[in-house]
Design a protein around this motif. Structure first.
Motif, PDB file in Angstrom:
ATOM      1  N   GLU A  33       0.846  -1.271  -0.186  1.00 24.08           N
ATOM      2  CA  GLU A  33      -0.089   0.095  -0.044  1.00 24.08           C
ATOM      3  C   GLU A  33       0.828   1.183  -0.028  1.00 24.08           C
ATOM      4  O   GLU A  33       0.502   2.163  -0.718  1.00 24.08           O
ATOM      5  CB  GLU A  33      -0.812   0.134   1.296  1.00 24.08           C
ATOM      6  N   ALA A  34       1.883   1.192   0.733  1.00 22.40           N
ATOM      7  CA  ALA A  34       2.669   2.661   0.794  1.00 22.40           C
ATOM      8  C   ALA A  34       3.583   2.639  -0.416  1.00 22.40           C
ATOM      9  O   ALA A  34       3.968   3.754  -0.999  1.00 22.40           O
ATOM     10  CB  ALA A  34       3.728   2.337   2.075  1.00 22.40           C
ATOM     11  N   LEU A  35       3.863   1.609  -1.018  1.00 21.95           N
ATOM     12  CA  LEU A  35       4.749   1.632  -2.437  1.00 21.95           C
ATOM     13  C   LEU A  35       3.741   2.174  -3.541  1.00 21.95           C
ATOM     14  O   LEU A  35       4.066   2.825  -4.292  1.00 21.95           O
ATOM     15  CB  LEU A  35       5.004   0.136  -2.757  1.00 21.95           C
ATOM     16  N   VAL A  36       2.406   1.781  -3.269  1.00 24.93           N
ATOM     17  CA  VAL A  36       1.580   2.457  -4.344  1.00 24.93           C
ATOM     18  C   VAL A  36       1.311   3.822  -4.128  1.00 24.93           C
ATOM     19  O   VAL A  36       1.356   4.605  -5.116  1.00 24.93           O
ATOM     20  CB  VAL A  36       0.192   1.755  -4.302  1.00 24.93           C
ATOM     21  N   GLN A  42      10.343  -4.940  -7.322  1.00 25.15           N
ATOM     22  CA  GLN A  42      11.207  -3.627  -7.630  1.00 25.15           C
ATOM     23  C   GLN A  42      10.984  -3.637  -9.414  1.00 25.15           C
ATOM     24  O   GLN A  42      10.840  -2.471  -9.544  1.00 25.15           O
ATOM     25  CB  GLN A  42      12.793  -4.028  -7.353  1.00 25.15           C
ATOM     26  N   SER A  43      10.976  -4.684  -9.874  1.00 24.97           N
ATOM     27  CA  SER A  43      10.779  -4.686 -11.424  1.00 24.97           C
ATOM     28  C   SER A  43       9.395  -3.992 -11.811  1.00 24.97           C
ATOM     29  O   SER A  43       9.272  -3.257 -12.615  1.00 24.97           O
ATOM     30  CB  SER A  43      11.097  -6.140 -11.917  1.00 24.97           C
ATOM     31  N   VAL A  44       8.489  -4.752 -11.059  1.00 26.56           N
ATOM     32  CA  VAL A  44       7.125  -4.179 -11.216  1.00 26.56           C
ATOM     33  C   VAL A  44       6.830  -2.738 -10.804  1.00 26.56           C
ATOM     34  O   VAL A  44       6.223  -1.941 -11.731  1.00 26.56           O
ATOM     35  CB  VAL A  44       6.006  -5.192 -10.786  1.00 26.56           C
ATOM     36  N   PRO A  74      -2.574   4.125  -9.698  1.00 25.54           N
ATOM     37  CA  PRO A  74      -2.276   3.377  -8.430  1.00 25.54           C
ATOM     38  C   PRO A  74      -2.981   2.202  -8.231  1.00 25.54           C
ATOM     39  O   PRO A  74      -2.431   1.216  -7.929  1.00 25.54           O
ATOM     40  CB  PRO A  74      -2.960   4.415  -7.164  1.00 25.54           C
ATOM     41  N   GLY A  75      -4.241   2.343  -8.842  1.00 22.46           N
ATOM     42  CA  GLY A  75      -5.181   1.115  -8.881  1.00 22.46           C
ATOM     43  C   GLY A  75      -4.396  -0.242  -9.903  1.00 22.46           C
ATOM     44  O   GLY A  75      -4.316  -1.255  -9.496  1.00 22.46           O
ATOM     45  N   THR A  76      -3.899   0.544 -10.885  1.00 24.56           N
ATOM     46  CA  THR A  76      -3.331  -0.536 -12.076  1.00 24.56           C
ATOM     47  C   THR A  76      -1.843  -0.961 -11.398  1.00 24.56           C
ATOM     48  O   THR A  76      -1.620  -2.288 -11.572  1.00 24.56           O
ATOM     49  CB  THR A  76      -2.853   0.186 -13.127  1.00 24.56           C
ATOM     50  N   THR A  77      -1.271  -0.161 -10.605  1.00 25.11           N
ATOM     51  CA  THR A  77      -0.076  -0.503 -10.034  1.00 25.11           C
ATOM     52  C   THR A  77      -0.223  -1.815  -8.825  1.00 25.11           C
ATOM     53  O   THR A  77       0.481  -2.717  -8.788  1.00 25.11           O
ATOM     54  CB  THR A  77       0.655   0.880  -9.353  1.00 25.11           C
ATOM     55  N   ASP A 105       0.102  -7.003  -6.991  1.00 26.54           N
ATOM     56  CA  ASP A 105      -0.608  -8.159  -6.509  1.00 26.54           C
ATOM     57  C   ASP A 105      -0.439  -9.673  -7.363  1.00 26.54           C
ATOM     58  O   ASP A 105      -0.420 -10.640  -7.000  1.00 26.54           O
ATOM     59  CB  ASP A 105      -2.092  -7.995  -6.364  1.00 26.54           C
ATOM     60  N   ARG A 106      -0.366  -9.313  -8.775  1.00 29.85           N
ATOM     61  CA  ARG A 106       0.025 -10.234  -9.667  1.00 29.85           C
ATOM     62  C   ARG A 106       1.307 -10.680  -9.647  1.00 29.85           C
ATOM     63  O   ARG A 106       1.650 -11.822  -9.513  1.00 29.85           O
ATOM     64  CB  ARG A 106      -0.301  -9.680 -11.070  1.00 29.85           C
ATOM     65  N   ALA A 107       2.348 -10.027  -9.177  1.00 35.77           N
ATOM     66  CA  ALA A 107       3.743 -10.255  -9.019  1.00 35.77           C
ATOM     67  C   ALA A 107       3.610 -11.206  -7.803  1.00 35.77           C
ATOM     68  O   ALA A 107       4.418 -12.089  -7.674  1.00 35.77           O
ATOM     69  CB  ALA A 107       4.686  -9.077  -8.655  1.00 35.77           C
TER      70      ALA A 107
END
Length: 209
Positions: free
Chosen positions: A101-104, A167-169, A180-183, A188-190
């Motif tokens: 959440e913080a990263l987003v 990190q890559s994503v 933010p939603g897409t990120t 989540d997929r990662a």
């Protein structure tokens, strides 16, 4: 459920100051340019003294990595603890979930500025690579502490997968200005792919004592 220790007033104030400096720096880098922005400019924008800046960051370069340094420290700290009965894989998952959440949301529009600066400047690329390498080494050590039965090479692989995937994503999403939603969906997929792969390592799925 494991609860994190509630930070005290002094600690919260230090976090706010560090955050204010990092956000002010990225805003000024976007508005004026990286070379054109001085430490005095950043300190003034955050309403602190240059001396206070140096209490939080050794250099102008280091302020660019404030967010990721803080988030990776949280991952390492979470891996240093274990809830009774928790598997190592569950501990890894929770350590990652805690920072998603913080990263987003952190830095918002300035996340793209951060990534662009790193990708454009070889000196910053070198610092970023060094941080990733150190983090992967530290996470591998923490994972082996959690799971002594895990082979050393397997621990390095697991750490590389976990740190590298996030990190890559995040870099991709910020580089391309994704919302933010897409990120969050991408992270989540990662996480899902990471868990699927790590599920094949038997030692990670043994509950701790």
């Amino acid at each position: 459920m494991h609860h994190l220790r509630t930070p005290g007033l002094r600690e919260r104030k230090k976090r706010r100051t560090r955050q204010a400096l990092a956000t002010a720096a990225l805003r000024l880098f976007a508005e004026r340019g990286y070379e054109e922005t001085t430490i005095a400019d950043i300190a003034a924008a955050a309403e602190v003294s240059p001396r206070t800046f140096f209490a939080y960051f050794p250099s102008k370069e280091d302020v660019i990595f404030a967010e990721i340094d803080d988030r990776l420290a949280e991952v390492r700290d979470r891996l240093a603890r274990r809830t009774p009965g928790e598997t190592t894989l569950e501990a890894i998952r929770q350590s990652v979930v805690n920072v998603l959440e913080a990263l987003v949301n952190e830095h918002g529009e300035y996340g793209a500025v951060q990534v662009r600066l790193v990708l454009e400047r070889p000196a910053l690329q070198a610092r970023a690579l060094q941080r990733i390498h150190q983090t992967q080494q530290e996470v591998a050590l923490r994972i082996r502490d959690l799971c002594p039965a895990l082979d050393e090479i397997d621990a390095v692989i697991v750490s590389g997968i976990a740190v590298g995937a996030m990190q890559s994503v995040l870099t991709h999403c910020r580089q391309h200005g994704l919302d933010p939603g897409t990120t969050r969906a991408a992270l989540d997929r990662a996480l899902m792919i990471m868990e699927s792969g790590l599920g094949a390592v038997p030692a990670l799925n043994e509950p701790g004592r």
